[in-house]
Design an enzyme around this catalytic site. Structure first.
Site, PDB file in Angstrom:
ATOM      1  CD  GLU A 356      -3.165   0.787   2.155  1.00  0.00           C
ATOM      2  OE1 GLU A 356      -4.171   0.107   1.849  1.00  0.00           O
ATOM      3  OE2 GLU A 356      -2.991   1.284   3.280  1.00  0.00           O
ATOM      4  CG  HIS A 387       6.074 -29.612   4.719  1.00  0.00           C
ATOM      5  ND1 HIS A 387       6.467 -30.888   4.424  1.00  0.00           N
ATOM      6  CD2 HIS A 387       6.829 -29.220   5.788  1.00  0.00           C
ATOM      7  CE1 HIS A 387       7.406 -31.276   5.285  1.00  0.00           C
ATOM      8  NE2 HIS A 387       7.637 -30.278   6.122  1.00  0.00           N
ATOM      9  CE  LYS A 502     -11.824   2.314   1.582  1.00  0.00           C
ATOM     10  NZ  LYS A 502     -11.258   3.217   2.615  1.00  0.00           N
TER      11      LYS A 502
END
Length: 526
Positions: A356, A387, A502
């Protein structure tokens, strides 16, 4: 005089480009590895160390790093930051998160207020409130102590504080400083809030609503969700909620909350863990002293970040190596690999902090830049990651720089010895082995079993993950990101990229849509 110039205009960067691929860490570690490991090691705050012996650098490259840091005026730009210059050019704001933990330079007066004194006052107010909760001066309607604290927030109001809480939970329990369990509600998905509310005793829970503006859609939606649950349980919401907000927001001094604690526009969400955003939940969960120790560790690391000598400044060294890997070696991704289960959410916090902040394609003056900036960040704790995705890291077609974090002791002093070694020793053996395996590889005539090596890594290590060590670790990465933003000549302190989605979501909710946006909305019967 401070000069803000693009990275590709700096003479020292051009010299650095000429050194691409000059160092083989396989040869370095195989030929003089022991000396290199001890030589390329920098002390950090919080009794930590930063080791870059397995990075593709040598003394010649380090010399150019020093010139680059000097030419770009990196330490001087940091001084401008903590002395209160307008570093956030996009929003025309100061950048003051360092003042939440220490005074590095001059007094900073903003809005007629001494900001260091303001942040200390908030810390003290939170400490006083936490003590009243812990001692039972403030109780629920039945006179019972609160046992759980729930933070309602999103982005920086969730990721950092959640990661810090998880990092210290076991330590606090082992050191008898654990006061209250903490939970977190962030996603606007109702399943998130439902799962948390179903796991707690509402009557003994206190909720922290975190929103700087007091208008964050997801957070206010989740607040309403919580308030409905409290009312349905026959509880008065105002007796179970506090707010962390700005002094100018509608949440400030509001009778709907037991108390309010304040932040301001000079601290971005992803940099807010050492402010009231992290302070309230961590002080309630572990006690004010633990939070203070956390701040002290961050302050110690901040002080090191003022050093001009790169071999005394771990965050600056990490930043310079990152620039070399991203802009010269052309590695697009960095993996953060903590060999500590307590840091299981720390990579998620660093994703926001780094991506960000430095996910930008224009410079501080809104001009397009001609070079790549922030890398993609991902990570999981070891040994789980071994793994999972280590196959690609070892033998994939792209080289991914690695940042390991490890401790010689666990947080709980609880262990078992099997086959001649403890679990903790096995954990440390794995991180040690991985550093060498990535760097040196293994030759095999069967190409499927051949490891080319030359996968660079750094290591942050210490004795134990304590509050002070966690604070130093957090500060290290915050300052690394800052220094890299300075080098790229971008603004690391705004986030316009968050805003477009937004705004479109609001259009969808108000049915102000057409074309493809309406068609996608119709898929969900919005």
């Amino acid at each position: 005089m401070i000069n803000w110039n693009n990275l590709d205009s700096l003479d020292s960067f051009k010299k650095l480009q000429a050194l691409k691929g000059a160092v083989s860490i396989k040869k370095e570690l195989n030929n003089n590895g022991a000396d290199r490991v001890f030589k390329y090691n920098i002390k950090m705050g919080g009794n930590l160390s930063y080791n870059f012996a397995a990075k593709q650098v040598d003394d010649k490259i380090l010399s150019v790093f020093s010139k680059l840091a000097e030419e770009a005026q990196l330490v001087e730009k940091f001084a401008e930051t903590y002395n209160g210059e307008v570093i956030n050019t996009g929003e025309k704001r100061l950048v003051l998160h360092h003042l939440t933990r220490t005074q590095l330079g001059n007094d900073v007066i903003a809005d007629g207020v001494n900001k260091r004194e303001f942040y200390v006052t908030q810390q003290n107010n939170i400490a006083s409130f936490a003590e009243k909760i812990h001692t039972g001066i403030i109780t629920n309607a039945n006179g019972e102590k609160f046992t759980t604290v729930v933070q309602i927030g999103i982005g920086g109001s969730d990721l950092g504080p959640r990661a810090m809480y998880m990092a210290l939970e076991n330590w606090a329990k082992a050191n008898n400083t654990f006061k209250m369990e903490a939970k977190f509600i962030s996603n606007v998905d109702p399943d998130d809030a439902t799962a948390v509310l179903n796991s707690i005793d509402l009557s003994k829970s206190i909720f922290i609503l975190v929103s700087k503006s007091g208008t964050t859609l997801e957070t206010l939606t989740n607040e309403s969700f919580v308030k409905n649950a409290l009312k349905n349980a026959g509880l008065e919401p105002s007796k179970h909620m506090i707010a962390v907000t700005s002094e100018t927001s509608p949440l400030a001094n509001n009778p709907d909350y037991l108390d309010s604690f304040y932040i301001d526009d000079y601290i971005g969400g992803r940099y807010s863990s050492t402010s009231a955003v992290g302070g309230a939940v961590l002080s309630l969960a572990f006690g004010p002293k633990v939070f203070a120790d956390f701040l002290n560790g961050a302050a110690e690391e901040d002080k090191l970040s003022t050093e001009k000598e790169i071999l005394k400044n771990p965050a600056l060294m990490d930043a310079l190596i990152g620039i070399y890997e991203r802009n010269v070696q052309e590695y697009p991704v960095t993996a953060v690999l903590p060999y500590s289960q307590a840091l299981s959410r720390f990579p998620a916090h660093l994703q926001q902090l780094d991506m960000e902040s430095n996910g930008k394609s224009v410079n501080r003056f809104n001009d397009a830049i001609n070079y790549v900036t922030g890398p993609s960040i991902f990570g999981e704790p070891g040994t789980n990651g071994q793994h999972s995705f280590y196959q690609l890291l070892h033998q994939g077609t792209d080289i991914t720089p690695l940042q390991f974090i490890a401790f010689s002791e666990n947080q709980t002093n609880n262990d078992v010895e099997i086959q001649g070694s403890s679990s903790q020793k096995k954990l440390c053996a794995n991180v040690t082995a991985q550093i060498m395996a990535f760097a040196c590889g293994k030759e095999d005539s069967n190409l499927n079993k051949n490891f080319q090596g030359e996968r660079p890594s750094s290591l942050i290590y210490g004795k134990q993950l304590t509050p002070a060590a966690l604070g130093a670790l957090l500060s290290h990465y915050e300052n690394k990101v800052m220094f890299q933003g300075f080098l790229w000549n971008i603004n690391s302190f705004d986030q316009e990229g968050v805003q477009l989605g937004k705004k479109l979501a609001q259009k969808v909710l108000s049915h102000d849509t057409d074309g493809a946006l309406k068609a996608y909305s119709d898929l969900f019967d919005i």
